[in-house]
Design an enzyme around this catalytic site. Structure first.
Site, PDB file in Angstrom:
ATOM      1  N   GLU A 156      -3.196  -0.199  11.718  1.00  0.00           N
ATOM      2  CA  GLU A 156      -2.034   0.319  10.972  1.00  0.00           C
ATOM      3  C   GLU A 156      -2.067   0.041   9.471  1.00  0.00           C
ATOM      4  O   GLU A 156      -1.113  -0.487   8.914  1.00  0.00           O
ATOM      5  CB  GLU A 156      -0.750  -0.253  11.576  1.00  0.00           C
ATOM      6  CG  GLU A 156      -0.630   0.022  13.063  1.00  0.00           C
ATOM      7  CD  GLU A 156       0.657  -0.518  13.688  1.00  0.00           C
ATOM      8  OE1 GLU A 156       1.402  -1.240  13.009  1.00  0.00           O
ATOM      9  OE2 GLU A 156       0.917  -0.200  14.854  1.00  0.00           O
ATOM     10  N   GLU A 260      -3.205   3.488  22.977  1.00  0.00           N
ATOM     11  CA  GLU A 260      -1.923   2.878  23.386  1.00  0.00           C
ATOM     12  C   GLU A 260      -0.985   3.954  23.932  1.00  0.00           C
ATOM     13  O   GLU A 260       0.176   4.054  23.533  1.00  0.00           O
ATOM     14  CB  GLU A 260      -1.276   2.159  22.199  1.00  0.00           C
ATOM     15  CG  GLU A 260      -2.179   1.123  21.562  1.00  0.00           C
ATOM     16  CD  GLU A 260      -1.539   0.326  20.443  1.00  0.00           C
ATOM     17  OE1 GLU A 260      -0.292   0.377  20.286  1.00  0.00           O
ATOM     18  OE2 GLU A 260      -2.274  -0.345  19.710  1.00  0.00           O
TER      19      GLU A 260
END
Ligand code: XIL
Length: 371
Positions: A156, A260
């Site tokens: 991220e 995910e």
């Protein structure tokens, strides 16, 4: 005598049920397509519940730690490392013949507090943070060497608008922290695969920025094997843009991993699905509409959406090397508490009774029918 009869009868019923269900598991059906993975918490890894253990073993070819390999967990204090839970995950995976994915080395969230501060609470210098990042990566990657197939090296680092996230790593080191992290990870284990992982990958600006980052890493001679698309998706995730990103990453010369995956059925406060961990909203009853169970039409909508996602993955199975669900059953999903605490969500492949959702059979058939 009577008791023995009942036990025998029950065993026969279980055998008959398993036999009647017949069909392949996800692990079997996707075996020649891509790894099919699951994120596990330590309770699931260590439970003696045979049903949970069988589900993990039979349905998945890969596992990842939902939390226990994150920096705050493995190095809670500077120089104090705790690999207990990560080792247990590796033990289980080895027993089951599953690939372990390491998640994650450099992330602004779930980083230990001490990482960015000196003993007087002042922000550390660039040199100190680079050294700490290096020590952390060397120690963690070194510890799991030979047991972990690949690492989410940086998690991220890019915002939805394509700019670098102004995380402490970025602010203190500058954008080179990404390159340095990949370099250190490669030095620590030249054989381990290295990934960049992020959410909201359907955003065109983020797509461009990630492609640029991959090219930049390669231009500097860094190893990067795959881009991880987290894929915390909702019914309004634009699948055309999502697929374009998958294609763009593959075209940049890396594999793509869906790292995910979960599909929330609940309303999102801002109408914008992401996974910015710092996001949190107050609980309101109207934001939690399915506490008594998921209505059939919503289940159908989810089944259809998952089928569309797996259609994309299967069409791109040359480039997609793993698809991992972010949790085993709906009961355990982080989505029950994110971005609103205490809701009842239904994002995963197995329901609260550990039964497969209808789409599980659909995607198994799709995998079997795919060339
Ligand atoms: C989540 C876990 O599922 C939760 O248990 C924890 O409280 C917060 O983190 N992006 C990531 C994952 O990369 O590590 C996050 O996992 C979900 C968003």
């Amino acid at each position: 005598m009577k008791k023995r009869f009942v036990v025998l009868g029950a065993a026969f019923c279980m055998f008959a049920m398993a036999f009647a269900e017949g069909g392949k598991t996800m692990r079997e059906a996707f075996a020649d397509k891509f790894l099919i993975g699951v994120a596990l918490n330590t309770r699931q890894v260590t439970t003696k519940n045979p049903e949970v253990q069988a589900l993990i073993r039979d349905q998945f070819s890969s596992v990842v730690a939902e939390n226990c390999m994150k920096a705050a967990e493995v190095q809670p204090e500077e120089g104090v490392f705790d690999f207990t839970d990560g080792d247990k995950l590796c033990d289980l995976a080895e027993k089951n013949g599953q690939a372990v994915i390491g998640h994650c080395l450099v992330w602004h969230s779930q980083a230990p507090r001490w990482m960015f501060r000196d003993k007087d609470g002042k922000q550390v210098s660039r040199e100190v943070l680079i050294q700490r990042m290096k020590d952390h990566i060397y120690k963690v990657v070194g510890h799991f060497k030979g047991r972990v197939k690949g690492w989410d090296v940086v998690n991220e680092a890019i915002e939805g608008n394509g700019e670098f996230r102004k995380s402490p790593y970025y602010r203190i080191i500058g954008p080179e922290f990404i390159r340095l992290a990949f370099q250190f990870a490669h030095e620590a284990d030249p054989n381990v695969e290295l990934y960049y992982n992020d959410y909201g990958m359907d955003s065109p600006r983020k797509r461009e920025a990630v492609v640029k980052m991959v090219k930049d890493l390669k231009a500097h001679g860094c190893r990067i094997d795959a881009v991880g698309m987290q894929s915390h998706v909702g019914f309004d995730t634009p699948l055309d843009e999502y697929e374009k990103s998958l294609e763009a990453f593959a075209a940049a010369g890396v594999k793509v991993m869906v790292t995910e995956l979960d599909l929330s059925v609940l309303p999102w406060p801002k109408g914008n699905y992401g996974a910015a961990i710092e996001t949190n909203f107050d609980y309101k009853k109207e934001m939690d509409p399915y506490t008594e169970g998921l209505p059939a039409d919503k289940q159908k909508e989810q089944d259809d959406f998952y089928a569309k996602l797996f259609d994309i993955y299967l069409r791109h199975s040359e480039d997609v090397t793993r698809v991992t669900f972010w949790g085993l059953t709906d009961a355990d999903s982080w989505k029950n508490n994110f971005p609103v605490r205490g809701r009842t969500d239904y994002p995963l492949a197995f329901d609260r009774d550990m039964k497969p959702k209808p789409f599980v059979n659909t995607i198994i058939e799709m995998a079997e029918n795919a060339k």
